[in-house]
Write a protein that holds these residues in place. Structure first.
Motif, short mmCIF file in Angstrom:
data_model
loop_
_atom_site.label_atom_id
_atom_site.label_comp_id
_atom_site.label_asym_id
_atom_site.label_seq_id
_atom_site.Cartn_x
_atom_site.Cartn_y
_atom_site.Cartn_z
N PHE A 122 70.19 -75.39 -83.59
CA PHE A 122 70.28 -74.34 -84.61
C PHE A 122 69.39 -74.63 -85.80
O PHE A 122 68.76 -73.75 -86.36
N ASP A 123 69.33 -75.90 -86.18
CA ASP A 123 68.58 -76.29 -87.38
C ASP A 123 67.36 -77.14 -87.05
O ASP A 123 66.84 -77.85 -87.90
N GLY A 124 66.94 -77.12 -85.78
CA GLY A 124 65.73 -77.83 -85.38
C GLY A 124 65.95 -79.28 -85.02
O GLY A 124 65.49 -79.75 -83.99
N MET A 125 66.64 -80.03 -85.88
CA MET A 125 66.90 -81.45 -85.65
C MET A 125 68.28 -81.82 -86.14
O MET A 125 68.76 -81.31 -87.15
N GLU A 126 68.93 -82.72 -85.40
CA GLU A 126 70.20 -83.31 -85.82
C GLU A 126 70.17 -84.80 -85.53
O GLU A 126 69.29 -85.28 -84.81
N LEU A 127 71.15 -85.51 -86.09
CA LEU A 127 71.30 -86.92 -85.76
C LEU A 127 71.91 -87.04 -84.37
O LEU A 127 72.88 -86.36 -84.05
N ALA A 128 71.34 -87.92 -83.57
CA ALA A 128 71.75 -88.14 -82.19
C ALA A 128 72.10 -89.61 -81.99
O ALA A 128 71.78 -90.45 -82.83
#
Length: 442
Positions: free
Chosen positions: A337-343
């Motif tokens: 949704f926001d392009g990048m997240e912490l994984a």
């Protein structure tokens, strides 16, 4: 524990379930809309499947079918203090894609189409508690992402409320303690993904303990380094470094998505029985005829995404000055949704070749050979409402900090408290990382 496992076993024994693969043309409700290029149902509800093409620097770099479900559903747990102990009202729920019939689910697990009765079925049990959550104590109420490798921008409302009043417990539900749920998570495919993501949002960092309470609680923790990670003050620099990296990505990344008709995906074969990659991919799309007694609707057809193999999600932890920290990475996924997240430290789709492993991934698998490093190692299912029998291996390791390779760009050490604070904001921790954090024994 015995009562919980017997309850589930008895329900599985008596539950009639039929999930049969069929053809799209056999479905009375689902069809390929030639004009719009999507698979959808007659009511234009639930979800659709369309083609997704991702461009970087103007060039197409990825294409696949993608689930489009713009509505936000409820993943909610009711909790209550019983005899001085916090209990959570959990549900024995079956989804068509579950590998083992029933899994332990939140009090409510419902799409907007479910609870607005677009399907014509019954309203989900306990819905009114969440529609009127402000009448109770709200522990947290967050919009969180789903699998960005399968969904396009999909999110659900993760919410936990505490009630004081007596509640009628239906035969489909049972009170369980947090300790019981943590123990149940050690069993393969027993606690479902939706429960795990809700539990990961509990704001432990807000615990207000006196010095004596703090000392008593520390003694109860088997993992003292995890206690300090949860309750000691976080380092502000960790927030700044992580958010700076993510915000730079959102500002500067030269990529874009384009949705295209399914039949225009060059590398995929669209037949009446499946949509499958011409070479190799982590999943394919199938069609199923489903009958499950006891649900809001008991017979229906729908598409499902079927995994081709098993993914690996891994979280490295290490002690720094007596405090546990976890290795996370900023990860772009096309459907995010926001392009990048912490994984998590390692997030490998099924079938990822070793030639694509980075140094952290190779280090992770080397450490797995030492059983003393393994804190959690369990096979858990992904969401069974859209995914067919998808199981992934979830692993948490505790390693020697001095042996960890130099971190590549985009990797960060963060304590539990930092991650726990970040999860209180929408779309920061991805679902794979949240699920791994939920496994930690508290």
């Amino acid at each position: 524990m015995e009562a919980i496992l017997s309850w589930i076993a008895e329900k599985n024994k008596n539950l009639k379930v039929s999930v049969v693969k069929n053809k799209l043309s056999d479905s009375p409700n689902w069809f390929y809309d030639e004009e719009r290029g999507v698979i959808r149902n007659q009511n234009n509800s639930f979800f659709q499947i369309r083609g997704l093409r991702h461009y970087k620097d103007g060039d197409p770099v990825m294409e696949q079918p993608v689930l489009i479900q713009d509505e936000i559903g409820y993943l909610g747990i009711i909790c209550k203090e019983i005899d001085g102990v916090l209990h959570l009202l959990m549900q024995a729920k079956i989804e068509p894609g579950n590998v083992n019939k029933i899994q332990i689910s939140p009090t409510i697990q419902a799409t907007k189409s479910n609870f607005t009765q677009k399907h014509g079925g019954r309203k989900p049990a306990y819905l009114e508690y969440f529609l009127n959550a402000d009448r109770h104590t709200i522990i947290f109420d967050q919009i969180q992402s789903e699998q960005s490798s399968r969904f396009l921008g999909k999110r659900n409302r993760n919410i936990m409320i505490m009630v004081d009043e007596d509640i009628e417990v239906l035969t489909s539900h049972m009170w369980m303690t947090m300790g019981q749920l943590k123990q149940l998570m050690k069993t393969d495919n027993l606690v479902n993904m939706d429960t795990r993501t809700v539990l990961s949002c509990i704001p432990f960092f807000l615990a207000d303990m006196s010095d004596s309470e703090r000392g008593e609680t520390l003694e109860l923790f088997h993992d003292k380094a995890l206690f300090r990670s949860m309750f000691d003050k976080s380092e502000h620099d960790d927030f700044v470094r992580i958010y700076r990296y993510i915000n730079n990505y959102k500002m500067l990344y030269a990529g874009r998505n384009e949705t295209v008709p399914l039949k225009e995906l060059y590398d995929w074969d669209f037949t009446d029985s499946e949509i499958v990659h011409k070479k190799k991919y982590a999943f394919k799309v199938i069609f199923a005829d489903i009958e499950i007694e006891g649900r809001e609707v008991t017979r229906w057809t729908q598409p499902l995404f079927e995994a081709v193999g098993m993914a690996v999600f891994g979280l490295l932890s290490a002690e720094f000055d007596g405090k546990a920290k976890f290795l996370v990475q900023g990860l772009h996924e096309a459907g995010c949704f926001d392009g990048m997240e912490l994984a998590p430290s390692v997030q490998l789709e099924a079938g990822t070749p070793e030639s694509e492993y980075d140094e952290i991934t190779r280090f992770f698998f080397d450490c797995m050979k030492d059983e003393s490093c393994i804190r959690n190692n369990v096979i858990l299912s992904e969401e069974g409402g859209r995914f067919y029998c998808e199981q992934n291996r979830n692993i948490v390791l505790r390693v020697d900090a001095d042996k960890v390779p130099m971190l590549p760009e985009g990797y960060f050490w963060a304590d539990y408290r930092t991650l726990n604070e970040m999860v209180q904001y929408n779309n920061v921790l991805n679902i794979q990382l949240r699920n791994l954090l939920s496994l930690l024994e508290i």
